[in-house]
Motif scaffolding. Structure first.
Motif, PDB file in Angstrom:
ATOM      1  N   HIS A 310       0.851  -1.182   0.000  1.00 28.24           N
ATOM      2  CA  HIS A 310       0.000   0.000   0.000  1.00 28.24           C
ATOM      3  C   HIS A 310       0.895   1.242   0.000  1.00 28.24           C
ATOM      4  N   LEU A 311       0.293   2.409  -0.192  1.00 31.49           N
ATOM      5  CA  LEU A 311       1.078   3.637  -0.227  1.00 31.49           C
ATOM      6  C   LEU A 311       1.713   3.896   1.137  1.00 31.49           C
ATOM      7  N   LEU A 312       3.006   4.169   1.104  1.00 27.58           N
ATOM      8  CA  LEU A 312       3.766   4.395   2.327  1.00 27.58           C
ATOM      9  C   LEU A 312       4.187   5.858   2.385  1.00 27.58           C
ATOM     10  N   PRO A 313       3.842   6.588   3.448  1.00 26.76           N
ATOM     11  CA  PRO A 313       4.303   7.980   3.553  1.00 26.76           C
ATOM     12  C   PRO A 313       5.828   8.028   3.541  1.00 26.76           C
ATOM     13  N   GLN A 314       6.367   8.874   2.692  1.00 26.69           N
ATOM     14  CA  GLN A 314       7.811   9.000   2.579  1.00 26.69           C
ATOM     15  C   GLN A 314       8.217  10.410   2.993  1.00 26.69           C
ATOM     16  N   PRO A 315       8.728  10.595   4.203  1.00 24.80           N
ATOM     17  CA  PRO A 315       9.121  11.942   4.632  1.00 24.80           C
ATOM     18  C   PRO A 315      10.294  12.449   3.811  1.00 24.80           C
ATOM     19  N   LEU A 316      10.248  13.721   3.464  1.00 24.61           N
ATOM     20  CA  LEU A 316      11.328  14.377   2.729  1.00 24.61           C
ATOM     21  C   LEU A 316      12.110  15.245   3.702  1.00 24.61           C
ATOM     22  N   GLU A 317      13.409  15.056   3.710  1.00 24.07           N
ATOM     23  CA  GLU A 317      14.264  15.795   4.629  1.00 24.07           C
ATOM     24  C   GLU A 317      15.281  16.603   3.844  1.00 24.07           C
ATOM     25  N   LEU A 318      15.527  17.812   4.300  1.00 23.08           N
ATOM     26  CA  LEU A 318      16.581  18.662   3.764  1.00 23.08           C
ATOM     27  C   LEU A 318      17.606  18.845   4.870  1.00 23.08           C
ATOM     28  N   ILE A 319      18.758  18.233   4.723  1.00 23.65           N
ATOM     29  CA  ILE A 319      19.760  18.165   5.787  1.00 23.65           C
ATOM     30  C   ILE A 319      20.946  19.048   5.420  1.00 23.65           C
ATOM     31  N   ASP A 320      21.324  19.901   6.339  1.00 30.38           N
ATOM     32  CA  ASP A 320      22.484  20.773   6.158  1.00 30.38           C
ATOM     33  C   ASP A 320      23.755  19.991   6.452  1.00 30.38           C
ATOM     34  N   GLY A 334      16.174  14.273   0.322  1.00 31.89           N
ATOM     35  CA  GLY A 334      15.704  12.914   0.049  1.00 31.89           C
ATOM     36  C   GLY A 334      14.725  12.477   1.131  1.00 31.89           C
ATOM     37  N   HIS A 335      14.272  11.241   1.051  1.00 29.15           N
ATOM     38  CA  HIS A 335      14.684  10.230   0.083  1.00 29.15           C
ATOM     39  C   HIS A 335      13.587  10.055  -0.955  1.00 29.15           C
ATOM     40  N   PHE A 336      13.994   9.738  -2.205  1.00 24.68           N
ATOM     41  CA  PHE A 336      13.059   9.619  -3.307  1.00 24.68           C
ATOM     42  C   PHE A 336      13.193   8.254  -3.972  1.00 24.68           C
ATOM     43  N   ALA A 337      12.114   7.843  -4.642  1.00 25.15           N
ATOM     44  CA  ALA A 337      12.203   6.664  -5.499  1.00 25.15           C
ATOM     45  C   ALA A 337      13.023   6.993  -6.727  1.00 25.15           C
ATOM     46  N   ALA A 338      13.485   5.951  -7.395  1.00 24.86           N
ATOM     47  CA  ALA A 338      14.370   6.163  -8.547  1.00 24.86           C
ATOM     48  C   ALA A 338      13.659   6.791  -9.727  1.00 24.86           C
ATOM     49  N   ASP A 339      12.317   6.845  -9.719  1.00 21.18           N
ATOM     50  CA  ASP A 339      11.601   7.421 -10.856  1.00 21.18           C
ATOM     51  C   ASP A 339      11.421   8.934 -10.730  1.00 21.18           C
ATOM     52  N   PRO A 370      22.587   4.460   1.164  1.00 19.54           N
ATOM     53  CA  PRO A 370      23.105   3.138   1.562  1.00 19.54           C
ATOM     54  C   PRO A 370      21.996   2.245   2.121  1.00 19.54           C
ATOM     55  N   ASN A 371      22.054   0.972   1.757  1.00 14.76           N
ATOM     56  CA  ASN A 371      21.153  -0.066   2.298  1.00 14.76           C
ATOM     57  C   ASN A 371      19.690   0.197   1.983  1.00 14.76           C
ATOM     58  N   THR A 372      19.409   0.834   0.883  1.00 14.25           N
ATOM     59  CA  THR A 372      18.020   1.076   0.513  1.00 14.25           C
ATOM     60  C   THR A 372      17.929   1.244  -0.985  1.00 14.25           C
ATOM     61  N   SER A 373      16.695   1.175  -1.531  1.00 11.07           N
ATOM     62  CA  SER A 373      16.467   1.359  -2.959  1.00 11.07           C
ATOM     63  C   SER A 373      16.062   2.792  -3.267  1.00 11.07           C
ATOM     64  N   LEU A 374      16.226   3.699  -2.322  1.00  8.94           N
ATOM     65  CA  LEU A 374      15.879   5.099  -2.513  1.00  8.94           C
ATOM     66  C   LEU A 374      17.131   5.921  -2.826  1.00  8.94           C
ATOM     67  N   LYS A 375      16.925   7.101  -3.384  1.00  5.58           N
ATOM     68  CA  LYS A 375      18.059   7.956  -3.734  1.00  5.58           C
ATOM     69  C   LYS A 375      17.886   9.329  -3.113  1.00  5.58           C
ATOM     70  N   VAL A 376      18.989  10.081  -3.080  1.00 10.84           N
ATOM     71  CA  VAL A 376      18.993  11.439  -2.541  1.00 10.84           C
ATOM     72  C   VAL A 376      19.702  12.347  -3.537  1.00 10.84           C
ATOM     73  N   PHE A 377      19.403  13.643  -3.410  1.00 13.90           N
ATOM     74  CA  PHE A 377      20.081  14.670  -4.205  1.00 13.90           C
ATOM     75  C   PHE A 377      20.962  15.481  -3.265  1.00 13.90           C
ATOM     76  N   THR A 378      22.196  15.720  -3.670  1.00 14.50           N
ATOM     77  CA  THR A 378      23.125  16.546  -2.904  1.00 14.50           C
ATOM     78  C   THR A 378      23.387  17.825  -3.686  1.00 14.50           C
ATOM     79  N   LEU A 379      23.198  18.967  -3.027  1.00 19.61           N
ATOM     80  CA  LEU A 379      23.357  20.276  -3.669  1.00 19.61           C
ATOM     81  C   LEU A 379      24.481  21.023  -2.970  1.00 19.61           C
TER      82      LEU A 379
END
Length: 801
Positions: A310-320, A334-339, A370-379
Motif C-alpha cells: 500500500h502507499l507508504l508515507p515517505q518523509p522528505l528531509e533537507l539536511i544541512d 531525500g529520500h526519493f524513489a528512482a523514478d 546506503p542499504n536502501t532502494s531510494l536515492k537522494v540529491f546533494t546540492l
C-alpha cells in the motif's frame, strides 16, 4: 536470457522509444506459457516456460526458444527488431511439475506409456503450434459444481494449452478461464486467498500453505525441499541472509519475510494531496518439492507472486551538511524513489534549470542511499552566491509533476505554546488531555492513548496481533497552518478468536481504517441469521458453537479444523454503490482441535491435613440457600433455629437466591442437588435430587419446582430458584437419621447462553413444576450451598450451614 530450472527468463531494456512489443498476444501468452512484467523505467522481465508452444524440444532435455522483440518507431525513427534465442538444459523432472504465474497455471505430468516417444495425443510435438491437430479426445475438468467434460478442440478454443512431449503431458490454463475457481484458506486475518501478503513495520510477510489441497491425493506427504528466489532466480542461504530475507515453516504455512526496500525490488512514486508517497514492488518465488506416501511420486510446485505494498508515507528531509571552514553550502534532499528526477531549483527571484545551475557553479549529485532502494540529491552552492539562503525544489516525473516546498531546516515546535494538537480527528481539549493523562513540563508534553481508543485507526489484523496507528498534527491556531505531523504505529498482541474446549468460538471483528462506511452491527457469520451479541461503531463481537451458524469442519492430519467467516450479508452487498471504491469486509476465523493427543502429567499425593471448607468470601455474586416455612415462600427458618426436626415425607421448601446483582439479563439455575448423610458433600451414601437441572428420574418422590413471580421481595425472578422435596432417611442408618442437602448452581447470561445447561432444555420428560409442566435451562458451575438435617427420636432433625 537466463535458464532458471523449468523456466527461462529474458531481461529487456530499457530500450527507449515508445514501448516494447512482444509478438505474442495476451491470450496466446497465457495459453503458451509466457508472462511479462515491466516497471516504470522501461525494463521488462519475460518469463517463458520451457514447455512453451514454440519451443524446440530434444528428448525433454534440451529446449530452445527464439523471440523477436519489436521496438515500435515514431516519426523520427524506424521500427527496430531484436532477436533473442536461448537453449536451456533441464533433465531433473519430477513426476509432476506445477508453475503458477500471474496469468496462467501449468502442470506437466509424467505420462505412462509414453516413455518410447509414442504418445498419440499430439502429432509431431517438435513442430507443435497453436493450430496443432488433436485427435477426438475428451478432457475432464473438476469444478465445485462437479465434473465438466470437454473436447480437446473446444478446450483449445477456450484458451487452454494442451499438448504432449516425448515423456510428458502438458496442461496450461489461463487464470481467468471459466473453469478456474478460488479456494480460500484460513490465516486469522481478513480477506485471504490461496496466497496472502501483508506489509507491516517495513516488513512484508507472505503466507503460503505448504500442504496444497486439493493438489495432494492423500493426507500424508513429505516436504523434501523449499527454495526461495527473486524474479525466478533461486537464492542460497548466504544471499538470503545478506538481503535480510527469511523463510520459516510452521505447522500449516511457509512464512516468508522481506524487508521493504530490499535488494530485488523497487519503489514507485505517488502524490496524494500534495504529499509524497511511495509503493514498493517485488516478485518473490517459492519452489516446493514433496512426495506423497500413497503414490511415492514427486511434485515440484513453483509460484511467482508479484507484491505491491500500500502507499507508504515517505518523509522528505533537507539536511544541512555544510562543513565548517569550507566556502561551500552543502545540503542533502531525500529520500526519493528512482523514478523522480530533479528538474529545476526555484529561488525568490528566478528559476534555474539543471544546466543553469551547472553554469552558475552549483554542483548537483544524485546517488543511492546506503542499504536502501531510494536515492537522494546533494546540492553544493558557493557562499558567494546570494541564492544560498532560500531554497525550494521542484521535481518532475515523466508522466506527472511533483511539487513540494521544503524548509531549509527540518521543522520543530518551539517558541512557547503557540500550537494546537489534533489527536486522530479530535483536538486535544482539556477534558481529552485529562482522559489521556497528558503531562507537560515547559519543554515537553506527553500523553498516553489506549490502543482501543476511538482516536486510534486500525490498519490491519494479523494472526496474533492488531496493527493500530495514531495520527498527531500540530498546527498554528492563528493561521490554521500545519506545523508538523507524525504518526505512531504499533503492533498490539491480541487474540481476536478464542476456541473453548466445549466447542464454543468467540470472535472480535474490528472495523478497519480501509472500510470507513462499515457498520459493524450489520456483520454476520456465514449464516446471516447469526449476528453479533454486542457491537458498536468500532467492533462486533460474536459467540457461537462449532456446530452452528454455517461453521464448516475439515479433518486434517492430526487436527480438526472448524472455519467460519464474518462479512456483510449478500442483501447489503447488493445495495452497495457500484462506483464505491471501499473494499469488501471479510474476516476468516478458525479453530483447531487435536484429534489424537497425549499429555503427560506428574503428580504426588499426601494425606489431607484438615477438612475442606468454603471461605466466607464477599465477591460480586453471592448466593444463599434458605428453607421456607411453606410454599408461599414469604417466611423462612432462622439460622439459630437449626437443627430442625422434620417427619418423614414432610415437605421441605427450598429457595436459592443470587444476591447483590441488579442485572436482569443473568439468571440463576440449579445444576445438581443431592443429599448426604454426612456433612462432607462428597461423602457416601448419596441420593441425587436434581441431575443436570432435571429431577432424578429414579426418585419415587421427585423434586417439584415452584415458579417465582415479581413481588415486594423479588425484583428479578431470574435470580431465584425454588423447589420442594419430601423428607426422607437413608435406610442403612436407622439410629442416626440426618440429612445434609447440597446444591451446585449456575449463573447464566441470557444473551449469551454458551450452550450446555444454560442453552439447552431439560431432557427428562418427567420433570414437574407445581401447577404446570415446563423445561428449564442451565449453565456453568459457580457456587454450592448446604442444608443439614439431624435426628432426635422419631423426627428428622435438619441443620443449616
Amino acid at each position: 536470457a537466463k535458464c532458471l530450472g523449468n523456466i527461462m527468463r529474458v531481461d529487456v531494456g530499457p530500450l527507449g522509444g515508445n514501448n516494447t512489443a512482444i509478438v505474442v498476444t495476451p491470450s496466446i501468452a497465457a495459453q503458451c506459457g509466457f508472462s511479462m512484467k515491466s516497471d516504470s523505467f522501461g525494463n521488462a522481465l519475460i518469463y517463458i516456460s520451457l514447455q512453451n508452444c514454440f519451443a524446440q524440444n530434444v528428448d525433454d532435455e534440451l529446449f530452445t526458444t527464439a523471440l523477436q522483440l519489436r521496438l515500435q518507431g515514431n516519426q523520427f525513427s524506424q521500427e527496430e527488431v531484436y532477436q533473442v534465442a536461448e537453449t536451456c538444459q533441464y533433465d531433473v523432472w519430477a513426476s509432476r511439475e506445477v508453475i503458477c504465474d500471474y496469468n496462467y497455471m501449468e502442470v506437466m505430468g509424467l505420462t505412462s506409456g509414453c516413455l518410447n516417444k509414442s504418445c498419440p495425443l499430439v502429432s509431431d510435438m517438435q513442430k507443435r503450434s497453436m493450430d496443432a491437430g488433436f485427435k477426438a479426445t475428451t478432457i475432464v475438468f473438476f469444478t465445485p459444481e462437479g465434473k465438466k467434460p470437454m473436447s480437446l478442440l473446444a478446450a483449445q478454443q477456450r484458451g487452454y494449452g494442451i499438448g504432449n512431449t516425448p515423456t510428458r503431458l502438458v496442461l496450461r490454463s489461463p487464470m481467468i478461464a471459466p473453469e478456474t475457481f478460488m479456494q480460500t484458506v484460513t490465516l486469522h486475518i481478513p480477506k485471504l486467498k490461496l496466497l496472502s501478503v501483508y506489509a507491516l513495520n517495513r516488513t512484508i510477510t507472505w503466507y503460503l500453505p505448504w500442504q496444497m489441497d486439493p493438489m495432494t491425493s492423500s493426507g500424508q506427504f513429505n516436504l523434501l525441499e523449499v527454495h526461495f528466489g527473486i524474479n525466478g532466480q533461486k537464492l542460497d542461504a548466504v544471499e538470503m541472509q545478506a538481503r535480510e530475507y527469511s523463510v520459516a515453516l510452521n505447522d500449516f504455512y511457509i512464512v516468508t519475510e522481506l524487508p521493504i526496500g530490499g535488494v530485488g525490488g523497487y519503489y514507485e512514486s505517488h502524490i496524494q494531496g500534495d504529499l509524497y508517497y511511495v509503493s514498493y514492488m517485488i516478485e518473490p518465488m517459492l519452489e516446493l518439492l514433496w512426495t506423497e506416501d500413497a503414490t511415492h511420486e514427486q511434485t515440484r510446485y513453483k509460484v511467482f507472486f508479484h507484491i505491491t505494498t500500500h502507499l507508504l508515507p515517505q518523509p522528505l528531509e533537507l539536511i544541512d551538511n555544510t562543513v565548517p571552514g569550507e566556502k561551500m553550502f552543502r545540503m542533502t534532499l531525500g529520500h526519493f524513489a528512482a523514478d523522480v528526477a530533479l528538474m529545476n531549483i526555484t529561488f525568490p527571484a528566478e528559476v534555474l534549470s539543471m544546466p543553469d545551475c551547472s553554469a552558475r557553479g552549483f554542483n548537483i549529485l544524485e546517488h543511492m542511499s546506503p542499504n536502501t532502494s531510494l536515492k537522494v540529491f546533494t546540492l553544493q552552492v558557493p557562499f558567494a552566491d546570494p541564492r544560498e539562503s532560500h531554497l525550494s525544489h521542484s521535481l518532475t516525473k515523466p508522466t506527472w509533476k511533483l511539487s513540494s516546498r521544503i524548509l531549509v531546516f527540518p521543522p520543530s515546535v518551539s517558541g512557547g505554546y503557540n500550537f494546537q494538537t489534533m489527536v486522530g480527528k479530535r483536538y486535544m481539549t482539556p477534558s481529552l488531555a485529562q482522559h489521556y493523562d497528558s503531562m507537560e513540563n515547559g519543554t515537553h508534553f506527553s500523553f498516553v492513548v489506549p490502543f482501543s481508543a476511538p482516536d486510534v485507526a486500525v490498519e490491519a489484523i494479523e494472526a496474533s496481533s492488531t496493527r493500530s496507528r495514531l495520527d498527531i498534527v500540530l498546527s498554528n491556531p492563528e493561521t490554521n497552518s500545519q506545523i508538523q505531523e507524525l504518526s505512531v504505529a504499533c503492533n498490539f498482541p491480541s487474540t481476536l478468536t478464542e476456541c473453548f474446549p466445549n466447542g464454543t468460538m468467540t470472535a472480535l471483528a474490528l472495523k478497519l481504517e480501509s472500510v470507513p462506511l462499515l457498520n459493524p452491527s450489520q456483520l454476520t457469520l456465514a449464516d446471516p441469521s447469526c449476528g453479533p451479541v454486542h457491537s458498536d461503531d468500532r467492533y462486533a463481537f460474536f459467540v457461537f458453537t462449532v456446530n452452528s451458524c454455517g461453521t464448516t469442519r475439515k479433518f486434517m492430519t492430526n487436527v480438526m479444523l472448524y472455519e467460519n467467516e464474518i462479512s456483510l450479508p449478500d442483501e447489503l452487498l447488493m445495495k452497495k454503490s457500484p462506483t464505491s471504491e471501499e473494499p469488501e469486509y471479510y474476516l476468516k476465523i478458525s479453530c483447531f482441535y487435536d484429534i489424537n493427543t497425549s499429555q503427560t502429567v506428574a503428580f504426588n499425593t499426601r494425606l489431607r491435613r484438615s477438612e475442606p471448607y468454603a471461605e466466607n468470601s464477599k465477591g460480586q455474586l453471592q448466593v444463599v440457600m434458605r428453607l421456607a416455612l411453606d410454599d408461599s415462600y414469604s417466611a423462612f427458618q432462622n439460622y439459630e433455629e437449626y437443627p430442625l426436626a422434620k417427619y418423614l415425607q414432610q415437605p421441605l421448601y427450598f429457595e436459592v437466591e443470587l444476591l447483590k446483582s441488579a442485572n436482569p439479563l443473568i439468571s440463576l439455575e440449579l445444576e445438581n442437588c443431592w443429599a448426604t448423610q454426612g456433612k462432607d458433600r462428597t461423602s457416601q451414601p448419596r441420593w441425587d435430587l436434581i441431575i443436570n437441572g432435571c429431577p432424578n428420574p429414579a426418585d419415587p418422590y421427585q423434586v417439584v419446582f415452584h415458579p417465582v413471580w415479581t413481588d415486594a421481595r423479588v425484583g428479578y425472578p431470574s435470580h431465584f430458584k425454588r423447589f420442594e422435596i419430601q423428607t426422607f432417611a437413608f435406610q442403612n442408618d436407622i439410629l442416626i437419621l440426618q440429612l445434609f442437602v447440597h446444591c451446585d448452581i449456575v449463573i447464566c447470561d441470557s444473551k449469551n447462553p454458551l450452550g450446555g445447561i444454560c442453552g439447552g432444555q431439560c431432557s427428562n420428560p418427567k420433570q414437574t413444576t407445581k401447577g404446570e409442566m415446563d423445561d428449564f435451562s442451565f449453565g456453568v458451575l459457580q457456587h454450592s450451598g448446604d442444608l443439614i438435617f439431624g435426628n432426635w427420636g422419631e423426627a428428622i432433625k435438619c441443620c443449616c450451614s
